[in-house]
Motif scaffolding. Structure first.
Motif, PDB file in Angstrom:
ATOM      1  N   VAL A 324       0.839  -1.206   0.000  1.00 51.03           N
ATOM      2  CA  VAL A 324       0.000   0.000   0.000  1.00 51.03           C
ATOM      3  C   VAL A 324       0.872   1.254   0.000  1.00 51.03           C
ATOM      4  CG1 VAL A 324      -1.678   1.339   1.331  1.00 51.03           C
ATOM      5  CG2 VAL A 324      -1.963  -1.138   1.098  1.00 51.03           C
ATOM      6  N   TRP A 325       1.903   1.234   0.850  1.00 52.51           N
ATOM      7  CA  TRP A 325       2.774   2.413   0.945  1.00 52.51           C
ATOM      8  C   TRP A 325       3.519   2.665  -0.364  1.00 52.51           C
ATOM      9  CZ3 TRP A 325       3.508   6.773   3.195  1.00 52.51           C
ATOM     10  CH2 TRP A 325       4.743   7.422   3.122  1.00 52.51           C
ATOM     11  N   ASN A 326       3.937   1.621  -1.040  1.00 51.52           N
ATOM     12  CA  ASN A 326       4.681   1.778  -2.294  1.00 51.52           C
ATOM     13  C   ASN A 326       3.870   2.518  -3.359  1.00 51.52           C
ATOM     14  OD1 ASN A 326       6.934   0.550  -1.313  1.00 51.52           O
ATOM     15  ND2 ASN A 326       6.845  -1.259  -2.625  1.00 51.52           N
ATOM     16  N   GLN A 327       2.552   2.441  -3.263  1.00 47.37           N
ATOM     17  CA  GLN A 327       1.698   3.086  -4.261  1.00 47.37           C
ATOM     18  C   GLN A 327       1.049   4.369  -3.743  1.00 47.37           C
ATOM     19  OE1 GLN A 327       1.581   1.796  -7.386  1.00 47.37           O
ATOM     20  NE2 GLN A 327       3.029   0.235  -6.643  1.00 47.37           N
ATOM     21  N   TYR A 328       1.374   4.734  -2.508  1.00 44.43           N
ATOM     22  CA  TYR A 328       0.666   5.842  -1.853  1.00 44.43           C
ATOM     23  C   TYR A 328       1.231   7.200  -2.265  1.00 44.43           C
ATOM     24  CZ  TYR A 328      -1.314   8.758   1.846  1.00 44.43           C
ATOM     25  OH  TYR A 328      -1.978   9.735   2.541  1.00 44.43           O
ATOM     26  N   THR A 329       0.336   8.093  -2.644  1.00 38.62           N
ATOM     27  CA  THR A 329       0.711   9.463  -2.998  1.00 38.62           C
ATOM     28  C   THR A 329      -0.252  10.436  -2.330  1.00 38.62           C
ATOM     29  OG1 THR A 329       1.718   8.905  -5.130  1.00 38.62           O
ATOM     30  CG2 THR A 329       0.857  11.139  -4.885  1.00 38.62           C
ATOM     31  N   ASP A 330       0.300  11.488  -1.756  1.00 36.61           N
ATOM     32  CA  ASP A 330      -0.511  12.571  -1.188  1.00 36.61           C
ATOM     33  C   ASP A 330       0.235  13.869  -1.464  1.00 36.61           C
ATOM     34  OD1 ASP A 330      -1.959  14.414   0.223  1.00 36.61           O
ATOM     35  OD2 ASP A 330      -2.088  13.239   2.075  1.00 36.61           O
ATOM     36  N   ALA A 337       4.647   8.546  -4.617  1.00 38.91           N
ATOM     37  CA  ALA A 337       5.087   7.167  -4.821  1.00 38.91           C
ATOM     38  C   ALA A 337       6.113   7.075  -5.942  1.00 38.91           C
ATOM     39  CB  ALA A 337       3.891   6.275  -5.136  1.00 38.91           C
TER      40      ALA A 337
END
Length: 344
Positions: A324-330, A337
């Motif tokens: 999940v973190w590898n694809q997370y963008t904010d 990511a």
């Protein structure tokens, strides 16, 4: 006592393959390295000070040039005699392991210090102090232990033929390697072999430690670091094998820095970092993993702590978080990511 006889005593004390009967043989081995003129060189009771005297004598006798690399290469060669062979080291380690993991690691750590592979005098130069913060007492370390390059060695390296052997400083092929102007002397280096995930791995100590019993666990094959589900399996297997140690992995991203990404490895040791002592600030749930306790740690960076008595579920939960973190963008907080198509 002479420097030679003192070092013969050190060799016999540390290396069970030699006895006092080997004194003449060992004396001649040492004279071959430092010169016959050093036969009656006055010694020192401290093994490392005694080592310095022999290295200085070798330079004065024309056995080595006046350069940092040459001195370090000779130091390692002199201490190699005090170090059992790799096969003997491994036999002794795993024999001692039968009495308990700590018995084995205590012995290997003590030997790695005594044979000067762990650079105790250099490490003593490091500056370490606590800093009180709202997150607890942080540990601040100023690393002063790694020696600066000798200008003579830099000049020599510029004209030396380039070698691809060993492939890197973490390769098994460094064990016993003499060293050169651009590669550290490792004649007195030893690596414990063990199986991890069905593959051969090595366990050694860091010569320039950042914390107590700073250990390195390395893949026997020279291949790049990759963080995936097997990483979590490997880390749990290592702490099961060495329960008095923690173990962790650096990120496999160049942007993070501070790691050798070309060779798969982990780092650990007998130390408890402030982050491990920090409390949980907010408990969270990880969908599909009801038996895993998860929480956000009170820490200046993003940290999630996972706890479970079920190692398989813990591994699966950790892998879920990683994916999940590898694809997370904010973008609102500058978390991305990918940058230019590359993992960030």
């Amino acid at each position: 006592m002479t420097a030679i006889s003192n070092h013969v005593g050190t060799i016999v004390k540390l290396n069970p393959d030699y006895t006092q009967m080997d004194a003449v043989y060992l004396t001649n081995k040492l004279l071959n390295l430092i010169g016959d003129a050093a036969l009656d060189l006055p010694g020192d009771a401290d093994p490392l000070t005694n080592l310095d005297l022999m290295v200085k004598a070798a330079q004065e006798n024309g056995k080595i040039p006046d350069s940092q690399a040459a001195r370090q290469i000779l130091e390692a060669q002199l201490m190699d005699l005090a170090t059992p062979t790799p096969s003997r080291i491994n036999q002794l380690f795993w024999d001692k392991y039968q009495a308990g993991p700590r018995v084995a690691t205590d012995w290997f750590f003590a030997l790695s210090r005594a044979n000067n592979y762990i650079q105790t005098r250099a490490i003593a130069k490091n500056v370490v102090f606590p800093a009180k913060t709202e997150y607890g007492d942080l540990e601040i370390t100023i690393n002063l232990s790694k020696p600066e390059k000798d200008p003579k060695d830099i000049a020599a390296a510029a004209h030396a033929a380039q070698s691809g052997y060993p492939a890197c400083a973490l390769c098994l092929q460094t064990e016993g390697y003499a060293g050169r102007t651009d590669f550290a002397a490792r004649t007195n280096h030893r690596i414990i072999r063990f199986l991890l995930g069905g593959k051969t791995w090595g366990f050694q100590y860091s010569p320039y430690a950042y914390f107590n019993e700073h250990a390195i666990f390395l893949d026997a094959i020279h291949e790049p670091m990759v963080i995936d589900q097997s990483t979590f399996s490997n880390l749990l297997a290592i702490v099961s094998m060495f329960p008095t140690y923690f173990v962790g992995s650096n990120a496999d991203l160049p942007i993070v820095g501070g790691s050798m990404l070309t060779h798969e490895h982990y780092q650990g040791g007998r130390h408890t970092f402030p982050m491990a002592k920090a409390p949980i600030e907010t408990q969270v749930e990880i969908s599909g993993h009801p038996h895993v306790f998860a929480g956000i740690v009170k820490w200046p960076m993003s940290v999630i702590r996972l706890v479970s008595a079920d190692s398989d579920e813990l591994i699966n939960a950790a892998e879920h978080v990683r994916q999940v973190w590898n694809q997370y963008t904010d973008e609102t907080v500058d978390v991305r990511a990918f940058v230019d198509g590359k993992p960030h």
